[in-house]
Design a protein around this motif. Sequence first.
Motif, PDB file in Angstrom:
ATOM      1  N   UNK A 222      -5.770   1.184   8.616  1.00  0.00           N
ATOM      2  CA  UNK A 222      -5.634   2.648   9.138  1.00  0.00           C
ATOM      3  C   UNK A 222      -5.017   3.102  10.362  1.00  0.00           C
ATOM      4  N   UNK A 223      -5.335   1.842  11.125  1.00  0.00           N
ATOM      5  CA  UNK A 223      -4.722   2.224  13.235  1.00  0.00           C
ATOM      6  C   UNK A 223      -3.156   2.610  12.586  1.00  0.00           C
ATOM      7  N   UNK A 224      -2.857   1.388  11.543  1.00  0.00           N
ATOM      8  CA  UNK A 224      -0.819   0.993  11.037  1.00  0.00           C
ATOM      9  C   UNK A 224      -0.758   2.402  10.456  1.00  0.00           C
ATOM     10  N   UNK A 225      -1.585   3.013   9.816  1.00  0.00           N
ATOM     11  CA  UNK A 225      -0.680   3.724   8.543  1.00  0.00           C
ATOM     12  C   UNK A 225       0.134   5.326   9.126  1.00  0.00           C
ATOM     13  N   UNK A 226       1.338   5.269   8.403  1.00  0.00           N
ATOM     14  CA  UNK A 226       1.675   5.924   8.949  1.00  0.00           C
ATOM     15  C   UNK A 226       2.434   7.418   7.599  1.00  0.00           C
ATOM     16  N   UNK A 227       2.370   8.340   7.925  1.00  0.00           N
ATOM     17  CA  UNK A 227       2.617  10.108   6.972  1.00  0.00           C
ATOM     18  C   UNK A 227       3.260  10.543   8.214  1.00  0.00           C
ATOM     19  N   UNK A 228       4.072  11.149   7.364  1.00  0.00           N
ATOM     20  CA  UNK A 228       5.632  11.639   7.792  1.00  0.00           C
ATOM     21  C   UNK A 228       5.833  11.200   8.789  1.00  0.00           C
ATOM     22  N   UNK A 229       6.501   9.669   9.134  1.00  0.00           N
ATOM     23  CA  UNK A 229       6.994   9.222  10.100  1.00  0.00           C
ATOM     24  C   UNK A 229       5.707   9.491  11.502  1.00  0.00           C
TER      25      UNK A 229
ATOM     26  N   UNK B 246      -4.227   1.965  -4.555  1.00  0.00           N
ATOM     27  CA  UNK B 246      -4.446   1.824  -3.450  1.00  0.00           C
ATOM     28  C   UNK B 246      -3.586   1.145  -2.565  1.00  0.00           C
ATOM     29  N   UNK B 247      -3.907   1.037  -1.359  1.00  0.00           N
ATOM     30  CA  UNK B 247      -3.387  -0.283  -0.543  1.00  0.00           C
ATOM     31  C   UNK B 247      -4.870  -0.261   0.433  1.00  0.00           C
ATOM     32  N   UNK B 248      -5.221  -0.168   0.591  1.00  0.00           N
ATOM     33  CA  UNK B 248      -6.535   0.184   1.347  1.00  0.00           C
ATOM     34  C   UNK B 248      -7.475   0.876   1.070  1.00  0.00           C
ATOM     35  N   UNK B 249      -8.620   0.499   0.943  1.00  0.00           N
ATOM     36  CA  UNK B 249     -10.017   1.232   0.790  1.00  0.00           C
ATOM     37  C   UNK B 249     -11.499   0.618   1.629  1.00  0.00           C
ATOM     38  N   UNK B 250     -12.543   1.803   1.574  1.00  0.00           N
ATOM     39  CA  UNK B 250     -13.200   0.874   2.117  1.00  0.00           C
ATOM     40  C   UNK B 250     -13.841   0.412   0.969  1.00  0.00           C
TER      41      UNK B 250
ATOM     42  N   UNK C  51      -0.829   8.227   2.269  1.00  0.00           N
ATOM     43  CA  UNK C  51      -0.301   7.166   2.181  1.00  0.00           C
ATOM     44  C   UNK C  51      -0.559   5.844   1.350  1.00  0.00           C
ATOM     45  N   UNK C  52      -2.012   5.878   2.135  1.00  0.00           N
ATOM     46  CA  UNK C  52      -3.086   4.688   1.746  1.00  0.00           C
ATOM     47  C   UNK C  52      -3.852   4.403  -0.388  1.00  0.00           C
TER      48      UNK C  52
END
Length: 836
Positions: free
Chosen positions: A555-562, A747-751, A676-677
């Motif tokens: 989540x910390x490294x998730x990128x949305x619209x750059x 998904x690439x990551x989920x809780x 993105x995730x």
Amino acid sequence: MKKVKFVLSPMKKYVLDGGFRGRVLYTKYLEKKPLREKTILYESYHGQSMTGNPYAVFKYLIHHPNYKDFQHVWVVQDYSVIHDEYKQLRNVRFVQKESSKYISYLATAKYLINDTTFPYYFQKRKDQIYANIWHGTPLKTMGIDIKNRGKTDHKNIQRNFLFTDYMVSPNKFTAEKLLHSHDAYSIFNGKVLDSGYPRVDLMFQANKEDIKKKLSVPPDKKVILYAPTWRGTLGNEKDESEKLLKDIQYLKEQISSEYTVLLKSHYYAHKFFEEQGLAHLCVPNMIDTNEVLSIVDILITDYSSIFFDFLPSKNPVIFYAHDEEEYQKERGTYIPMDQLPGPLCHLLDEVISAINNSMTIMDNYRDRYKKFLDEFCYHDDGNATSRFVETVFEGKVSDKLFQTLSNKTKILIYCGGFLNNGITTSVTNLLNAIDYDKYDVTVLDYGDNDKQEKWNNVEKLNKNVRFIHRVGTWNATLSEWYRHALLLQRGAYSSSMKKLLPKKMYRRELERIIGNTPYDIGIDFSGYSPFWASLIAFGDFKKKSIYLHNDMGQEMNKKVNNKYPHRQNLKVIFSLYNYFDNVVSVSKLTNEQNKKSLNKVVKNMDRRMKYVINNIDYEKILAGREEFSEELVINFKNKHYMLSISNDHHNHLELTGYRIPDEKDINFINIGRLSPEKDHEKLIAAFSHIAARHPNTKLFIVGDGDLKKSLLELVKKLKLEEKVIFTGQISNPYALLNKCDCFILSSNHEGQPMVLLEALTLGKPVIVTDIPGSRSVVEGGHGLIVENSIKGLIDGMEHFINGEELFEKQFDYVNYREEAMKMFYETICLMENQIG
């Protein structure tokens, strides 16, 4: 340059922003200045007059020999409201509202007496004594009971009540209505003093001859007082005032000359009458209303509480409610108007007729009048003020004191913004399943009124849940502002930064929001806001927990619209985890993943890092699956659409529609935020291969989000417009989910995906990519786990199309929910084994 800006920014704000400067000054007084033990601060109607309950208490004390050495401080908006007789007294001071003197006395006076509210920055010191003597028994609805209201309009009144030591009430009805209507009844930690209103004493004690002289009423004249509620709004004050003028003039023309007609009007109407040279028709605002009531022979009012104060005079009351139907629709009353102790008139001529027959009013309404006296005026004997002083100032034991604070375990929880996402679904399910016989739950909220999406979700919550909406902003010193800014830049990782943490600032802010209510359990359920995380981390709780709804490293490294939307916030929040007793992931495998990601951040990891699975509301899911309504299905260009309400504007509806799955097709469905995730791009790419091989396949994508535009462009590029259906956000996705054949999550990551639990509850086959959060739900035979790739998703869909079973056993949703609640109670709510 950044350092210079960092240093100058608060100083510039201090110089240019008077409100900021006032809060810094107030904080300084709170922290540094001793209480003035024999000082009483009085504020009536926000400083607009020296009248009402505070004035009655003041008049009693100023002449009482036991209080001759007390300092009396009156808050005024304008010095013109000061009574001449008190201007020269050495022990009486007058301070203008919001002045530095006002701020000083608000922070240091031992006794605070108000009949409305203090400003949002007010927070009562531990040894201050705050008596709120509200300005009337409510006939018209209050707070959250008002029909057409802003959702958070009551928030500063609620906050004031939660700081109150003594809520002084004329009757139990008033205390209960005020506390319930401001969502404070079971969390009010003060005492209700059910001993009568001091201001009613003034009606018994007033010098009638003197009052008539002040009002230029001839001694031999009877008095009719017209005291309507203000019903105008800012901007149309003139229209309301002009109607009042016409009504008064007509009354004066039509009634007998034995009467003098007086008008007790709102500030805006009074101002209008002054401008017209007709101020003589109005009772001056500086003359106390209850003293005026002492000379009144007939009272005309509408929805005002003034008639309750007048009843002990045993003179007639006429209710003139010319706009009753509209008023009941817009606001409402607690007591039906036709059950009041006097004639109900809708026309002015009916009022005049009632005046002319006033001798019969008391005969006709005798039983009802007595009932109201018994129910609402049982303390009105002229001694309410002395009872108040004996209890509040002298500490005498009184059988008229009672408390409403419940003895349940009290939970304070921040849930996030109640947007359409998995966190909202999860917390809604949790709050709807809690045992409210044992727990009292309060939700912390930012208090914004403008997000309909939020309020639609709030409406789904159990009605036992109460809200405290934040109003205003921090009280803090300049030093604390700098230290807080450093935390937001760096996080609290270094030993030097930990020492600089403005913990007192965070405790103070939480206290400013919640008042004196003691909470046992603090929960940051969202886990994405540094503000709420810091308040709960350093709040006074027996146990504190923060939730992790995802793989937080990802989540910390998730990128949305750059952009990295969570990076800076999570950097701060990660550094606060060690100040919580529990750092709670929402599944076992997600917890293991978070332990790996946070192993350099969280101390005592094995004791602190735990997991509690998300709850589900299976009754709602099962009920929702049948909600396709024949009336809302339309045929358009040979396709069937389900209509749903987009916006309700009272006079017209805005509708949206989405395609209904055709039973001849193989219908895959994905539900989730377009973020993105969730990797809808990968899913669409995989589906393009499936659609090419199997023309009768469709993919329904339910949800909205930042990536909608780019995903639509991708579908167009792949020529899948007829195959991939974007429905947007749906209030009830379960009906569509139930109509589809297979749920697929890319998904690439989920809780722990809520949508997976919902699909399994409906008995749907599911396909998931191999990530910890999804695997924790479906492993053990509940679904098909595939490689997290385009190829993996293609293989999974082919398995389903070829008729292969995707699950070995049905999902036991009843047992699952029982286990989820058991984990919540044991992990979050038990008060033992806390970390120091």
